[in-house]
Scaffold this motif. Structure first.
Motif, PDB file in Angstrom:
ATOM      1  N   ASP A   1      24.847 -23.767 -15.149  1.00 64.84           N
ATOM      2  CA  ASP A   1      25.728 -24.243 -16.551  1.00 64.84           C
ATOM      3  C   ASP A   1      25.024 -24.862 -17.290  1.00 64.84           C
ATOM      4  OD1 ASP A   1      26.907 -21.666 -15.525  1.00 64.84           O
ATOM      5  OD2 ASP A   1      28.668 -23.322 -13.828  1.00 64.84           O
ATOM      6  N   LEU A   2      24.733 -25.887 -17.433  1.00 69.81           N
ATOM      7  CA  LEU A   2      24.581 -27.267 -18.437  1.00 69.81           C
ATOM      8  C   LEU A   2      23.210 -27.221 -18.714  1.00 69.81           C
ATOM      9  CD1 LEU A   2      26.522 -30.128 -16.828  1.00 69.81           C
ATOM     10  CD2 LEU A   2      27.372 -28.481 -18.779  1.00 69.81           C
ATOM     11  N   HIS A   3      22.211 -26.363 -18.477  1.00 67.42           N
ATOM     12  CA  HIS A   3      19.963 -26.446 -19.038  1.00 67.42           C
ATOM     13  C   HIS A   3      20.037 -24.536 -19.077  1.00 67.42           C
ATOM     14  CE1 HIS A   3      21.657 -30.518 -16.697  1.00 67.42           C
ATOM     15  NE2 HIS A   3      20.732 -30.820 -18.109  1.00 67.42           N
ATOM     16  N   PRO A   4      20.597 -24.187 -19.629  1.00 63.88           N
ATOM     17  CA  PRO A   4      19.743 -23.047 -19.911  1.00 63.88           C
ATOM     18  C   PRO A   4      18.568 -22.627 -20.370  1.00 63.88           C
ATOM     19  CG  PRO A   4      20.587 -23.751 -21.584  1.00 63.88           C
ATOM     20  CD  PRO A   4      20.949 -24.202 -21.278  1.00 63.88           C
ATOM     21  N   GLN A   5      17.704 -23.684 -20.407  1.00 63.99           N
ATOM     22  CA  GLN A   5      16.519 -23.289 -20.716  1.00 63.99           C
ATOM     23  C   GLN A   5      15.547 -24.696 -20.054  1.00 63.99           C
ATOM     24  OE1 GLN A   5      15.879 -22.597 -25.396  1.00 63.99           O
ATOM     25  NE2 GLN A   5      16.541 -20.168 -24.683  1.00 63.99           N
ATOM     26  N   GLY A   6      14.221 -24.136 -20.228  1.00 64.56           N
ATOM     27  CA  GLY A   6      13.787 -25.470 -20.112  1.00 64.56           C
ATOM     28  C   GLY A   6      13.029 -26.499 -18.896  1.00 64.56           C
ATOM     29  N   TRP A   7      13.994 -25.324 -17.440  1.00 64.51           N
ATOM     30  CA  TRP A   7      14.490 -26.482 -16.324  1.00 64.51           C
ATOM     31  C   TRP A   7      14.201 -25.382 -15.450  1.00 64.51           C
ATOM     32  CZ3 TRP A   7      15.602 -31.379 -14.803  1.00 64.51           C
ATOM     33  CH2 TRP A   7      15.642 -32.255 -16.562  1.00 64.51           C
TER      34      TRP A   7
ATOM     35  N   SER B   1      26.100 -19.049 -11.794  1.00 64.63           N
ATOM     36  CA  SER B   1      25.559 -19.474 -13.142  1.00 64.63           C
ATOM     37  C   SER B   1      25.774 -18.414 -14.814  1.00 64.63           C
ATOM     38  CB  SER B   1      24.162 -20.301 -13.404  1.00 64.63           C
ATOM     39  OG  SER B   1      24.680 -21.019 -14.652  1.00 64.63           O
ATOM     40  N   LYS B   2      26.146 -18.772 -15.703  1.00 62.38           N
ATOM     41  CA  LYS B   2      26.517 -17.725 -16.553  1.00 62.38           C
ATOM     42  C   LYS B   2      24.997 -17.888 -17.075  1.00 62.38           C
ATOM     43  CE  LYS B   2      27.517 -21.985 -19.517  1.00 62.38           C
ATOM     44  NZ  LYS B   2      28.750 -22.228 -20.605  1.00 62.38           N
ATOM     45  N   ASN B   3      23.611 -18.473 -17.194  1.00 67.37           N
ATOM     46  CA  ASN B   3      22.718 -18.944 -17.512  1.00 67.37           C
ATOM     47  C   ASN B   3      21.489 -18.532 -16.363  1.00 67.37           C
ATOM     48  OD1 ASN B   3      23.450 -20.219 -20.121  1.00 67.37           O
ATOM     49  ND2 ASN B   3      23.878 -21.585 -18.496  1.00 67.37           N
ATOM     50  N   THR B   4      20.353 -18.120 -16.700  1.00 69.53           N
ATOM     51  CA  THR B   4      18.968 -17.300 -15.614  1.00 69.53           C
ATOM     52  C   THR B   4      18.805 -18.261 -16.053  1.00 69.53           C
ATOM     53  OG1 THR B   4      20.177 -15.561 -16.585  1.00 69.53           O
ATOM     54  CG2 THR B   4      17.647 -15.763 -15.380  1.00 69.53           C
ATOM     55  N   VAL B   5      17.917 -18.658 -14.610  1.00 67.56           N
ATOM     56  CA  VAL B   5      17.511 -20.009 -14.619  1.00 67.56           C
ATOM     57  C   VAL B   5      16.146 -19.803 -13.382  1.00 67.56           C
ATOM     58  CG1 VAL B   5      17.095 -23.244 -14.194  1.00 67.56           C
ATOM     59  CG2 VAL B   5      19.029 -21.997 -15.197  1.00 67.56           C
TER      60      VAL B   5
END
Length: 320
Positions: A58-64, A85-89
């Motif tokens: 949720d806190l790190h949407p990109q680069g991880w 999560s709201k992000n795709t990681v």
């Protein structure tokens, strides 16, 4: 190595009959030696990895990349956290469990140090099939990388998890827990009524015994239950047998260990499908990614979706 990528390692210290904490110490040294940008957290209780993965995604949407260090159960928890999560990681995986079937299926090295080298040498994610399922009793959607089992294989998992793996781990004989559990279950497991709809086509079994709905080739620590499984075809492989005589079961098991010849036996039902509805009408053991599901009557809807992973593309291609 992609120097722009950072890694968030979620370490399950109980995985691999409590050996994964020792594994992390070796991996930590390699990360420092390779100047990798990373953070690490250790799980404290069951399902903690799900919470940690969701909060971080949720806190790190990109680069991880979020990396599970543990067994197939740890990977399962991380996957479900990322999917909430709201992000795709993308998800990475370093096998440090007892079975490590997902790693075997996609070509990740069984040695954790080698698997870590594969991870940090990866430059772009690869998208693979995963399964999603919904228990009709609570409508909660959950995800899996490996398989769902009802009946025989699930009870083997249950019996093996009843402390035997930990007791045998001091001699590195965790696999013996599965052998003992298999023999015990073979004598005790009964057949049960089952209905399964595969892409709208209904099949009924009065005496189901082995019920495996699988995304990958393996279950139970390397047993090739679904040798034709493909992580890019958008389908689950369904393998079902009804209760067999002892000698027929031994014959099936021998063929299973010989490269998938069991699928040609008349006693084995095999189909693939994108959408599946399975109902077991009596209380039975269940498992997902080798983790126990509560003893229950099952009413599951299962379908396929996609998830980005972070590991070597060539390794994955070699397993297709």
């Amino acid at each position: 190595m992609n120097e722009q990528i950072k890694y968030y390692f979620i370490v399950n210290k109980w995985a691999g009959a409590h050996h994964s904490a020792q594994t992390w110490e070796r991996l930590h040294q390699l990360l420092v030696q390779n100047a990798v940008n990373f953070e690490r957290v250790v799980t404290k209780y069951p399902q903690h990895a799900t919470q940690l993965a969701q909060e971080f995604a949720d806190l790190h949407p990109q680069g991880w990349v979020i990396v599970a260090i543990g067994g197939d159960g740890t990977l399962l928890e991380v996957l479900n956290g990322v999917r909430r999560s709201k992000n795709t990681v993308p998800i990475g995986y370093v096998p440090a469990g007892s079975g490590n079937d997902f790693a075997r299926a996609v070509g990740i090295a069984s040695d954790p140090s080698t698997a870590l080298q594969q991870l940090i040498q990866t430059t772009t994610p690869i998208t693979l099939d995963i399964g999603a399922y919904q228990n009709q009793a609570n409508q909660l959607t959950q995800y899996f990388t490996n398989n769902i089992g009802i009946g025989f294989d699930a009870r083997v998992v249950y019996e093996a998890n009843q402390g035997q793996k930990v007791r045998l781990s001091k001699w590195h004989l965790e696999s013996m827990a599965y052998v003992s559990a298999l023999l015990k279950t073979l004598m005790r497991q009964k057949g049960f009524p089952l209905t399964i709809d595969i892409d709208g086509e209904r099949h009924e079994f009065a005496n189901a015994f082995v019920v495996s709905l699988t995304n990958i080739k393996y279950f139970g620590g390397g047993v090739g239950i679904a040798p034709r499984a493909n992580l890019h075809d958008g389908k689950l492989d369904v393998v079902i047998t009804e209760k067999l005589s002892f000698f027929k079961f031994v014959k099936l098991f021998i063929k299973l260990l010989r490269g998938g010849k069991h699928l040609d036996m008349p006693d084995v039902f095999f189909k693939t499908g994108r959408e599946i509805h399975v109902q077991a009408f009596e209380n039975e053991h269940g498992q997902v990614n080798g983790e126990d599901l509560p003893l229950q009557a099952f009413d599951l809807k299962i379908w396929m979706t996609k998830q980005p992973f972070w590991f070597n593309h060539k390794a994955a291609a070699s397993q297709e």
